[in-house]
Design an enzyme around this catalytic site. Structure first.
Site, short mmCIF file in Angstrom:
data_model
loop_
_atom_site.label_atom_id
_atom_site.label_comp_id
_atom_site.label_asym_id
_atom_site.label_seq_id
_atom_site.Cartn_x
_atom_site.Cartn_y
_atom_site.Cartn_z
CB CYS A 113 -0.95 0.00 1.20
SG CYS A 113 -1.94 -1.50 1.34
CG HIS A 241 -3.26 3.08 1.77
ND1 HIS A 241 -3.66 2.66 0.51
CD2 HIS A 241 -3.52 2.04 2.61
CE1 HIS A 241 -4.13 1.43 0.60
NE2 HIS A 241 -4.05 1.03 1.86
CG ASN A 271 -6.87 -1.22 0.52
OD1 ASN A 271 -6.03 -0.87 -0.32
ND2 ASN A 271 -6.53 -1.66 1.71
#
Length: 315
Positions: A113, A241, A271
């Site tokens: 990430c 993020h 995500n």
């Protein structure tokens, strides 16, 4: 050493949209359960005929077009991804081939990430050291390839997509557009976010990640601003993020970026791992929510319990 800057960005998402209601027909969950815990309402899902390098190439082509550059003008391609199925050729080489590039250096960066912000720092360092003059930086992941669709704690989180940036050397005497990176990791907690096994599957210890993000990240995000010579209140935008809205909003408040637009793309994209920051940043630029020259904090965190952030000037 000469500095570098982002001259253009671009993003791409697959056409298929998976809603919370769709997921409620697949596992024991509900729209209320998902939105109350992570803030996600929809996510984009790539089909079996849409590999990661295709997503990456679409985003890269848009960034190149926005920059007014041809693929042949790129001398380094960096692709941040953690969902490459094959070991070789790497994603960067495949993207270069799709775009018809004649011979750039090609490297993949797997910091999950935090991959895009690591790759952006690497591009900046390459330009400053004279190893490259024009770099294509891509964050791309197909998280649905590594998802257990029977596990309601993880399958509700993920989406697919890509974002890209074209990085170039600044004009002599010009102000650098990519600030110093602040990066690090907590190796002893690497088990908290994993993509392991055969076939590989995404798993995480959600409470451990949440506690770490809530307590540690506001401090290091402020340090990233300090390295750029800015106070958080000077920021025009904050792109963290896009993991969980319940992490993003408190972190932005604790950072003290009171005048900044805070990216909340997680609500519509889920995500997307390494894609999440360039995807959300590109959308802010496209919608005019940040303007050319505005300072924006990009800050990635998650897999490996790694983090990396820097203040950039908007293209």
């Amino acid at each position: 050493m000469i500095g570098s800057r982002i001259v253009a960005v671009g993003h791409y998402q697959p056409a298929r949209v998976l809603t919370n209601e769709d997921l409620a027909g697949m596992v024991d969950t509900s729209d209320e359960w998902i939105t109350s815990r992570v803030g996600i309402r929809t996510r984009h899902v790539a089909g079996p005929d849409e590999p990661v390098d295709e997503l990456a190439a679409h985003a890269a082509a848009k960034a190149l077009a926005a920059a007014g550059r041809t693929p042949a003008e790129i001398d380094l391609v960096l692709v941040a991804t953690s969902t490459a199925i094959d070991r070789s050729p790497n994603m960067a080489a495949r993207v270069a081939a799709r775009l018809g590039m004649p011979g750039p250096a090609v490297m993949d960066i797997n910091v999950v990430c935090a991959g895009f912000t690591h790759a952006l720092a690497t591009a900046d360092h390459a330009v400053r050291a004279g190893g490259a003059s024009r770099v294509l930086v891509v964050g791309a992941d197909k998280m649905t390839d590594v998802t257990d669709w029977t596990d309601r704690t993880t399958c509700v989180l993920v989406g697919d997509g890509a974002g890209a940036a074209v990085v170039e050397a600044c004009a002599p005497g010009g102000e650098a557009g990519i600030g110093p990176v602040l990066w690090g990791s907590v190796p002893g907690m690497g088990h908290a976010v994993r993509i392991e096994g055969t076939p590989p599957r995404f798993a995480q210890e959600g409470q451990s990640v949440y506690r770490w993000a809530a307590t540690r990240l506001p401090v290091v995000a402020r340090q990233a601003c300090e390295k750029a010579g800015l106070a958080p209140e000077d920021l025009a935008g904050v792109v963290l993020h896009q993991a969980n809205l319940r992490i993003i909003e408190p972190l932005a408040r604790r950072l003290g970026a009171v005048n900044a637009v805070v990216a909340r793309d997680v609500t519509e994209s889920g995500n997307t791992s390494a894609a999440s920051i360039p995807l959300a940043f590109s959308k802010l630029v496209e919608r005019g929510e940040v303007s050319t020259g505005d300072p924006v904090l990009l800050f990635g965190f998650g897999g490996n319990l790694s983090y990396a952030g820097q203040v950039v000037r908007c293209p």
